[in-house]
Design a protein around this motif. Structure first.
Motif, PDB file in Angstrom:
ATOM      1  N   VAL A 108     -33.889  53.867 -64.248  1.00  0.00           N
ATOM      2  CA  VAL A 108     -33.057  54.484 -65.290  1.00  0.00           C
ATOM      3  C   VAL A 108     -32.509  55.817 -64.798  1.00  0.00           C
ATOM      4  O   VAL A 108     -31.323  56.130 -64.997  1.00  0.00           O
ATOM      5  N   LEU A 109     -33.340  56.611 -64.146  1.00  0.00           N
ATOM      6  CA  LEU A 109     -32.884  57.898 -63.618  1.00  0.00           C
ATOM      7  C   LEU A 109     -31.796  57.701 -62.565  1.00  0.00           C
ATOM      8  O   LEU A 109     -30.808  58.448 -62.532  1.00  0.00           O
ATOM      9  N   CYS A 110     -31.945  56.701 -61.733  1.00  0.00           N
ATOM     10  CA  CYS A 110     -30.919  56.389 -60.737  1.00  0.00           C
ATOM     11  C   CYS A 110     -29.611  56.017 -61.428  1.00  0.00           C
ATOM     12  O   CYS A 110     -28.545  56.533 -61.073  1.00  0.00           O
ATOM     13  N   ASP A 111     -29.675  55.137 -62.420  1.00  0.00           N
ATOM     14  CA  ASP A 111     -28.468  54.726 -63.146  1.00  0.00           C
ATOM     15  C   ASP A 111     -27.761  55.930 -63.768  1.00  0.00           C
ATOM     16  O   ASP A 111     -26.539  56.088 -63.634  1.00  0.00           O
ATOM     17  N   ARG A 112     -28.514  56.775 -64.432  1.00  0.00           N
ATOM     18  CA  ARG A 112     -27.923  57.938 -65.108  1.00  0.00           C
ATOM     19  C   ARG A 112     -27.348  58.944 -64.115  1.00  0.00           C
ATOM     20  O   ARG A 112     -26.285  59.520 -64.346  1.00  0.00           O
ATOM     21  N   THR A 113     -28.075  59.170 -63.041  1.00  0.00           N
ATOM     22  CA  THR A 113     -27.625  60.148 -62.048  1.00  0.00           C
ATOM     23  C   THR A 113     -26.335  59.691 -61.381  1.00  0.00           C
ATOM     24  O   THR A 113     -25.392  60.474 -61.224  1.00  0.00           O
ATOM     25  N   ILE A 114     -26.286  58.432 -61.002  1.00  0.00           N
ATOM     26  CA  ILE A 114     -25.073  57.929 -60.340  1.00  0.00           C
ATOM     27  C   ILE A 114     -23.914  57.868 -61.329  1.00  0.00           C
ATOM     28  O   ILE A 114     -22.771  58.186 -60.969  1.00  0.00           O
ATOM     29  N   ALA A 115     -24.169  57.531 -62.584  1.00  0.00           N
ATOM     30  CA  ALA A 115     -23.099  57.557 -63.593  1.00  0.00           C
ATOM     31  C   ALA A 115     -22.533  58.975 -63.726  1.00  0.00           C
ATOM     32  O   ALA A 115     -21.316  59.164 -63.813  1.00  0.00           O
ATOM     33  N   ALA A 116     -23.409  59.975 -63.715  1.00  0.00           N
ATOM     34  CA  ALA A 116     -22.959  61.370 -63.797  1.00  0.00           C
ATOM     35  C   ALA A 116     -22.159  61.762 -62.556  1.00  0.00           C
ATOM     36  O   ALA A 116     -21.162  62.495 -62.660  1.00  0.00           O
ATOM     37  N   LEU A 117     -22.566  61.273 -61.382  1.00  0.00           N
ATOM     38  CA  LEU A 117     -21.814  61.567 -60.162  1.00  0.00           C
ATOM     39  C   LEU A 117     -20.428  60.931 -60.195  1.00  0.00           C
ATOM     40  O   LEU A 117     -19.454  61.529 -59.723  1.00  0.00           O
ATOM     41  N   HIS A 118     -20.328  59.723 -60.742  1.00  0.00           N
ATOM     42  CA  HIS A 118     -19.013  59.083 -60.918  1.00  0.00           C
ATOM     43  C   HIS A 118     -18.107  59.989 -61.758  1.00  0.00           C
ATOM     44  O   HIS A 118     -16.963  60.254 -61.383  1.00  0.00           O
ATOM     45  N   GLN A 119     -18.623  60.438 -62.885  1.00  0.00           N
ATOM     46  CA  GLN A 119     -17.831  61.292 -63.776  1.00  0.00           C
ATOM     47  C   GLN A 119     -17.436  62.595 -63.096  1.00  0.00           C
ATOM     48  O   GLN A 119     -16.295  63.054 -63.209  1.00  0.00           O
ATOM     49  N   ARG A 120     -18.378  63.168 -62.402  1.00  0.00           N
ATOM     50  CA  ARG A 120     -18.107  64.444 -61.737  1.00  0.00           C
ATOM     51  C   ARG A 120     -17.049  64.277 -60.642  1.00  0.00           C
ATOM     52  O   ARG A 120     -16.145  65.106 -60.511  1.00  0.00           O
ATOM     53  N   LEU A 121     -17.150  63.213 -59.870  1.00  0.00           N
ATOM     54  CA  LEU A 121     -16.164  62.951 -58.832  1.00  0.00           C
ATOM     55  C   LEU A 121     -14.774  62.768 -59.433  1.00  0.00           C
ATOM     56  O   LEU A 121     -13.786  63.263 -58.894  1.00  0.00           O
ATOM     57  N   ASP A 122     -14.698  62.080 -60.552  1.00  0.00           N
ATOM     58  CA  ASP A 122     -13.406  61.868 -61.208  1.00  0.00           C
ATOM     59  C   ASP A 122     -12.772  63.179 -61.670  1.00  0.00           C
ATOM     60  O   ASP A 122     -11.550  63.277 -61.758  1.00  0.00           O
ATOM     61  N   ARG A 123     -13.590  64.178 -61.962  1.00  0.00           N
ATOM     62  CA  ARG A 123     -13.070  65.476 -62.427  1.00  0.00           C
ATOM     63  C   ARG A 123     -12.705  66.422 -61.291  1.00  0.00           C
ATOM     64  O   ARG A 123     -12.075  67.452 -61.522  1.00  0.00           O
ATOM     65  N   GLU A 124     -13.097  66.085 -60.070  1.00  0.00           N
ATOM     66  CA  GLU A 124     -12.834  66.967 -58.932  1.00  0.00           C
ATOM     67  C   GLU A 124     -11.332  67.060 -58.659  1.00  0.00           C
ATOM     68  O   GLU A 124     -10.621  66.067 -58.703  1.00  0.00           O
ATOM     69  N   THR A 125     -10.889  68.256 -58.323  1.00  0.00           N
ATOM     70  CA  THR A 125      -9.515  68.453 -57.873  1.00  0.00           C
ATOM     71  C   THR A 125      -9.455  68.296 -56.362  1.00  0.00           C
ATOM     72  O   THR A 125     -10.488  68.409 -55.680  1.00  0.00           O
ATOM     73  N   GLU A 126      -8.285  68.049 -55.859  1.00  0.00           N
ATOM     74  CA  GLU A 126      -8.129  67.942 -54.405  1.00  0.00           C
ATOM     75  C   GLU A 126      -8.510  69.255 -53.726  1.00  0.00           C
ATOM     76  O   GLU A 126      -9.155  69.263 -52.679  1.00  0.00           O
ATOM     77  N   SER A 127      -8.138  70.379 -54.344  1.00  0.00           N
ATOM     78  CA  SER A 127      -8.477  71.669 -53.749  1.00  0.00           C
ATOM     79  C   SER A 127      -9.981  71.921 -53.797  1.00  0.00           C
ATOM     80  O   SER A 127     -10.537  72.569 -52.908  1.00  0.00           O
ATOM     81  N   GLY A 128     -10.656  71.398 -54.807  1.00  0.00           N
ATOM     82  CA  GLY A 128     -12.104  71.550 -54.888  1.00  0.00           C
ATOM     83  C   GLY A 128     -12.837  70.720 -53.848  1.00  0.00           C
ATOM     84  O   GLY A 128     -13.883  71.126 -53.332  1.00  0.00           O
ATOM     85  N   LEU A 129     -12.293  69.561 -53.514  1.00  0.00           N
ATOM     86  CA  LEU A 129     -12.938  68.671 -52.545  1.00  0.00           C
ATOM     87  C   LEU A 129     -12.927  69.229 -51.128  1.00  0.00           C
ATOM     88  O   LEU A 129     -13.787  68.872 -50.316  1.00  0.00           O
ATOM     89  N   VAL A 130     -11.983  70.111 -50.810  1.00  0.00           N
ATOM     90  CA  VAL A 130     -11.912  70.636 -49.442  1.00  0.00           C
ATOM     91  C   VAL A 130     -12.719  71.915 -49.263  1.00  0.00           C
ATOM     92  O   VAL A 130     -12.893  72.383 -48.146  1.00  0.00           O
ATOM     93  N   LYS A 131     -13.224  72.478 -50.358  1.00  0.00           N
ATOM     94  CA  LYS A 131     -14.085  73.655 -50.239  1.00  0.00           C
ATOM     95  C   LYS A 131     -15.408  73.228 -49.630  1.00  0.00           C
ATOM     96  O   LYS A 131     -15.836  72.092 -49.771  1.00  0.00           O
ATOM     97  N   GLY A 132     -16.052  74.165 -48.959  1.00  0.00           N
ATOM     98  CA  GLY A 132     -17.319  73.802 -48.348  1.00  0.00           C
ATOM     99  C   GLY A 132     -18.066  75.010 -47.841  1.00  0.00           C
ATOM    100  O   GLY A 132     -17.710  76.153 -48.138  1.00  0.00           O
ATOM    101  N   MET A 133     -19.099  74.720 -47.071  1.00  0.00           N
ATOM    102  CA  MET A 133     -19.970  75.782 -46.569  1.00  0.00           C
ATOM    103  C   MET A 133     -20.730  75.303 -45.338  1.00  0.00           C
ATOM    104  O   MET A 133     -20.882  74.106 -45.123  1.00  0.00           O
TER     105      MET A 133
END
Length: 170
Positions: A108-133
Motif C-alpha cells: 500500500v505504501l508503494c502504491d501511494r508513494t508512486i501515485a504521489a510521484l506521478h502527480q508530482r512529475l506531472d506538475r514539474e515545469t521544464e525549467s524545474g526539471l533541469v535544476k540540480g545539485m
C-alpha cells in the motif's frame, strides 16, 4: 526528459513490487538475498525506500540549486565524508522496516508513494526539471557528481531494478 517513459517505469516498478510480494511465501521472504546482508523482505523494503526518499531528494535539489555552486560541491563532499554512518543507518533502517512493516502495508505504501510521484512529475515545469545539485557519489551507484531533478525522477526505478536482481525469490 521523456515523462511518459518515467511514468511507465514507475508503473512497471509498482506492478513488480506487488507481484514480488504476492508471489513470495513467508519462508522465501525470510531467506537471505543475494549479495546483501538483508533478507529478501528487508531488501524489498530497501527497494521501496528508494521511492520513499524522493520527496527529500527533490526538496534538497531545489534548495541547493539556489545556492552558490561551491556550497553544493561542499555539501556533496561532506556527505561523501559521512558515507560509513549513512551506510549503517541505511542498513539498519531497511532491516528494521523490512522486519516490522507488514507486507500488505509495504505494498500500500508503494502504491501511494508512486501515485504521489506521478502527480508530482506531472506538475514539474521544464525549467524545474533541469535544476540540480552535486551529489555524494559514494552513497549510491546511481548517484552522479551532478544530478538534475529529471535525473532524480529516474533514480528510484534504477535503484529498484538493481536490487531486484539481488532477491533470492523463486
Amino acid at each position: 526528459m521523456d515523462r511518459s517513459a518515467v511514468h511507465h517505469d514507475f508503473d512497471r516498478a509498482r506492478s513488480a513490487f506487488r507481484a514480488l510480494f504476492d508471489g513470495a511465501t513467508e519462508e522465501e521472504l525470510r531467506r537471505p538475498s543475494n549479495g546483501t546482508r538483508w533478507k529478501n523482505r528487508q531488501l524489498l523494503f530497501h527497494m521501496l525506500l528508494g521511492f520513499l526518499i524522493m520527496r527529500a531528494l527533490l526538496a534538497l535539489a531545489r534548495i541547493v540549486a539556489r545556492l552558490p555552486d561551491r556550497v553544493g560541491r561542499g555539501w556533496a563532499r561532506l556527505l561523501n565524508a559521512v558515507t560509513k554512518p549513512f551506510d549503517a543507518v541505511n542498513f539498519l533502517g531497511s532491516w528494521l522496516g523490512g522486519s516490522l512493516m507488514p507486507r500488505k502495508a509495504m505494498v500500500v505504501l508503494c502504491d501511494r508513494t508512486i501515485a504521489a510521484l506521478h502527480q508530482r512529475l506531472d506538475r514539474e515545469t521544464e525549467s524545474g526539471l533541469v535544476k540540480g545539485m552535486p551529489y555524494p557519489t559514494r552513497w549510491d551507484p546511481f548517484f552522479r557528481e551532478f544530478m538534475t531533478v529529471a535525473d532524480l525522477y529516474r533514480f528510484p526505478v534504477q535503484h529498484f531494478d538493481f536490487h531486484r536482481n539481488q532477491l533470492s525469490l523463486t
